[in-house]
Design a protein around this motif. Sequence first.
Motif, mmCIF file in Angstrom:
data_model
loop_
_atom_site.group_PDB
_atom_site.id
_atom_site.type_symbol
_atom_site.label_atom_id
_atom_site.label_comp_id
_atom_site.label_asym_id
_atom_site.label_seq_id
_atom_site.Cartn_x
_atom_site.Cartn_y
_atom_site.Cartn_z
ATOM 1 N N PRO A 74 0.816 -1.223 0.000
ATOM 2 C CA PRO A 74 0.000 0.000 0.000
ATOM 3 C C PRO A 74 0.842 1.261 0.000
ATOM 4 C CG PRO A 74 -0.021 -1.061 2.162
ATOM 5 C CD PRO A 74 0.635 -2.016 1.222
ATOM 6 N N THR A 75 0.345 2.263 -0.675
ATOM 7 C CA THR A 75 1.005 3.575 -0.696
ATOM 8 C C THR A 75 0.084 4.674 -0.170
ATOM 9 O OG1 THR A 75 0.321 3.869 -3.000
ATOM 10 C CG2 THR A 75 2.518 2.955 -2.609
ATOM 11 N N GLY A 76 -1.143 4.303 0.172
ATOM 12 C CA GLY A 76 -2.089 5.257 0.732
ATOM 13 C C GLY A 76 -2.836 4.659 1.896
ATOM 14 N N GLY A 77 -3.361 5.520 2.765
ATOM 15 C CA GLY A 77 -4.095 5.068 3.937
ATOM 16 C C GLY A 77 -4.233 6.189 4.936
ATOM 17 N N PRO A 78 -4.834 5.903 6.103
ATOM 18 C CA PRO A 78 -5.061 6.957 7.095
ATOM 19 C C PRO A 78 -3.780 7.396 7.788
ATOM 20 C CG PRO A 78 -5.764 4.832 7.952
ATOM 21 C CD PRO A 78 -5.412 4.614 6.518
ATOM 22 N N ALA A 79 -3.752 8.668 8.164
ATOM 23 C CA ALA A 79 -2.635 9.182 8.954
ATOM 24 C C ALA A 79 -2.647 8.543 10.343
ATOM 25 C CB ALA A 79 -2.743 10.702 9.080
ATOM 26 N N ALA A 80 -1.511 8.630 11.014
ATOM 27 C CA ALA A 80 -1.345 7.955 12.304
ATOM 28 C C ALA A 80 -2.355 8.431 13.339
ATOM 29 C CB ALA A 80 0.067 8.177 12.823
ATOM 30 N N ASP A 341 0.217 -0.970 10.706
ATOM 31 C CA ASP A 341 -0.572 -0.224 9.726
ATOM 32 C C ASP A 341 -2.007 -0.730 9.678
ATOM 33 O OD1 ASP A 341 -0.708 1.681 7.370
ATOM 34 O OD2 ASP A 341 -1.276 -0.199 6.385
ATOM 35 N N GLU A 342 -2.197 -2.044 9.794
ATOM 36 C CA GLU A 342 -3.554 -2.590 9.773
ATOM 37 C C GLU A 342 -4.335 -2.130 11.003
ATOM 38 O OE1 GLU A 342 -4.560 -3.803 7.125
ATOM 39 O OE2 GLU A 342 -3.017 -5.001 6.140
ATOM 40 N N PHE A 343 -3.689 -2.098 12.178
ATOM 41 C CA PHE A 343 -4.372 -1.573 13.359
ATOM 42 C C PHE A 343 -4.750 -0.109 13.147
ATOM 43 C CE2 PHE A 343 -2.550 -4.988 16.231
ATOM 44 C CZ PHE A 343 -3.774 -5.448 16.686
ATOM 45 N N ASN A 344 -3.860 0.663 12.548
ATOM 46 C CA ASN A 344 -4.155 2.074 12.300
ATOM 47 C C ASN A 344 -5.377 2.225 11.395
ATOM 48 O OD1 ASN A 344 -3.238 4.868 12.771
ATOM 49 N ND2 ASN A 344 -2.913 4.895 10.543
ATOM 50 N N ASP A 374 14.709 -8.789 4.134
ATOM 51 C CA ASP A 374 14.146 -7.486 4.452
ATOM 52 C C ASP A 374 13.966 -6.722 3.148
ATOM 53 O OD1 ASP A 374 13.140 -5.637 6.246
ATOM 54 O OD2 ASP A 374 15.066 -4.632 6.522
ATOM 55 N N PRO A 375 12.846 -6.919 2.469
ATOM 56 C CA PRO A 375 12.652 -6.299 1.159
ATOM 57 C C PRO A 375 12.647 -4.782 1.263
ATOM 58 C CG PRO A 375 10.595 -7.227 1.957
ATOM 59 C CD PRO A 375 11.669 -7.689 2.895
ATOM 60 N N PRO A 376 13.020 -4.111 0.193
ATOM 61 C CA PRO A 376 13.136 -2.646 0.248
ATOM 62 C C PRO A 376 11.788 -1.943 0.145
ATOM 63 C CG PRO A 376 13.682 -3.430 -1.954
ATOM 64 C CD PRO A 376 13.461 -4.662 -1.104
ATOM 65 N N GLY A 377 11.745 -0.718 0.661
ATOM 66 C CA GLY A 377 10.650 0.199 0.366
ATOM 67 C C GLY A 377 9.541 0.322 1.374
ATOM 68 N N TYR A 378 9.338 -0.682 2.237
ATOM 69 C CA TYR A 378 8.136 -0.653 3.071
ATOM 70 C C TYR A 378 8.207 0.389 4.180
ATOM 71 C CZ TYR A 378 10.634 -3.584 6.504
ATOM 72 O OH TYR A 378 11.525 -4.068 7.424
ATOM 73 N N ARG A 379 9.381 0.567 4.781
ATOM 74 C CA ARG A 379 9.481 1.550 5.863
ATOM 75 C C ARG A 379 9.138 2.943 5.359
ATOM 76 N NH1 ARG A 379 13.684 -2.105 6.977
ATOM 77 N NH2 ARG A 379 13.653 -2.943 9.121
ATOM 78 N N GLU A 380 9.705 3.300 4.222
ATOM 79 C CA GLU A 380 9.441 4.619 3.665
ATOM 80 C C GLU A 380 7.962 4.765 3.293
ATOM 81 O OE1 GLU A 380 13.640 3.434 3.203
ATOM 82 O OE2 GLU A 380 11.727 2.475 2.674
ATOM 83 N N ALA A 381 7.376 3.699 2.727
ATOM 84 C CA ALA A 381 5.967 3.750 2.327
ATOM 85 C C ALA A 381 5.051 3.948 3.526
ATOM 86 C CB ALA A 381 5.594 2.476 1.577
ATOM 87 N N TYR A 382 5.283 3.192 4.601
ATOM 88 C CA TYR A 382 4.425 3.318 5.771
ATOM 89 C C TYR A 382 4.626 4.657 6.472
ATOM 90 C CZ TYR A 382 2.876 -1.544 5.403
ATOM 91 O OH TYR A 382 2.299 -2.713 4.971
ATOM 92 N N ARG A 383 5.857 5.132 6.524
ATOM 93 C CA ARG A 383 6.087 6.468 7.109
ATOM 94 C C ARG A 383 5.299 7.539 6.357
ATOM 95 N NH1 ARG A 383 10.371 7.655 10.560
ATOM 96 N NH2 ARG A 383 11.702 5.894 11.170
ATOM 97 N N ARG A 384 5.299 7.456 5.038
ATOM 98 C CA ARG A 384 4.549 8.442 4.257
ATOM 99 C C ARG A 384 3.057 8.329 4.529
ATOM 100 N NH1 ARG A 384 8.515 7.201 0.225
ATOM 101 N NH2 ARG A 384 7.157 5.572 -0.639
ATOM 102 N N ILE A 385 2.567 7.106 4.622
ATOM 103 C CA ILE A 385 1.138 6.918 4.914
ATOM 104 C C ILE A 385 0.775 7.522 6.264
ATOM 105 C CG2 ILE A 385 -0.643 5.198 5.421
ATOM 106 C CD1 ILE A 385 0.757 3.353 3.352
ATOM 107 N N TRP A 386 1.595 7.247 7.263
ATOM 108 C CA TRP A 386 1.284 7.694 8.627
ATOM 109 C C TRP A 386 1.621 9.169 8.868
ATOM 110 C CZ3 TRP A 386 4.527 3.101 10.890
ATOM 111 C CH2 TRP A 386 3.886 1.894 10.589
ATOM 112 N N GLY A 387 2.377 9.766 7.968
ATOM 113 C CA GLY A 387 2.822 11.141 8.197
ATOM 114 C C GLY A 387 3.923 11.224 9.226
ATOM 115 N N ARG A 388 4.761 10.171 9.260
ATOM 116 C CA ARG A 388 5.856 10.108 10.237
ATOM 117 C C ARG A 388 7.218 10.161 9.553
ATOM 118 N NH1 ARG A 388 3.362 11.400 14.944
ATOM 119 N NH2 ARG A 388 1.692 9.959 15.451
#
Length: 388
Positions: A74-80, A341-344, A374-388
């Motif tokens: 995912p690249t979109g979702g609710p903020a934290a 992210d799913e809990f959020n 440890d595949p690339p990209g997920y940390r950055e993607a989730y940070r952007r989604i959460w606004g962190r």
Amino acid sequence: MHRSYRKATRPAVTARSVSIALLATATVLTGCQRGSPHGPTASATGPGGCPPAQTKARAAVARAEQTDTAWNGPTGGPAAVSGKTIVYVAQTMTNPGVAGVANGVREAARVIGWNVRVIDGGGSPAGIQAAMSEAVTLRPSGIVIGGFDPGSTSQQVDRAGAAGIPLIGWHAVASPGPSRRPALFTNVTTRVEDVAGISARWIISQSNGRAGVVLITDASIPFARNKSELIRKELATCSGVRLLAYENIPIPDASSRTPREVSSLLSRFQSGWTYSVAINDLYFADAAPAFRAAGKPGAGPPFNIGAGDGDPSAFQRINSKQYQAATVPEPLSQQGWQIIDEFNRAFSGRPASGYVAPVHVSTPANSAGATTWDPPGYREAYRRIWGR
């Protein structure tokens, strides 16, 4: 374990008919009891035991061994959402997969600004029930069911539902995504069909379709039992692969039982045992002393693949070629981040993301000395989604 069939010969049977029977039996068994003598990176000369299955297996393994894949989650979702507390109930923290996901949950929670508490069920039904009871009593924002069957804690699951506490599973039920019975907001896992299939196809591919295989499972865990049944089914697509033994060793008992079982299997099957597949990598850590005592080389045979979970010790064995040749690793840290992210999404009144990580195979050739997948990209993607 496959049954062994015996033919009784009567005194009236002639020598010629006995010879014909023996020749027919030899024709059926040729290629079924021996694996490739050249190891997992080279195939034997001549035709393999199942050319169509081999072609399919080689293509699937080549795709799964790729390491340069882009983030496809995912690249979109609710903020934290702020101020949440999560309790992670672990089947047992001696299970490296369960522990690895717990670490990913902790890491992601620090980023999003939540608190996490881990309660270890110790691997026993009573311990897991007590851990779930404690988790519900704490009235957290959400509870993770880490690697055990929610049906074994049905009363606690019902209490959590009555209290409005969302539950998210990791390897809790057989399929990824939301579950109505048991009531899970979502279940985070790779597809068991993919993991089971690629581990069996790795054996078919690397053995050139000729292998004697031992399969190890924990039948007390429905997810694990289902995985091993799927592995067995895929191995059966190759007529040159023989399942020598189907061993049930509960994960909490692995350290005590695995060495004894491996010693017994080596005595029974000797050089006919050429490949192994287990539902969890930890079995090969416990098997190593028995292989070593029997004089088996660390680089095999038997060539061992773990169908989960890709913990650091598995990668160390693979990279040093010490009684493990490959693993089908879960992206444990990424799955921990996904759980947060799913809990959020649950706290924000949004549906589950539906993301399922693609299957991967790690070997000495593609792990580059890493100790985890440890595949690339997920940390950055989730940070952007959460606004962190």
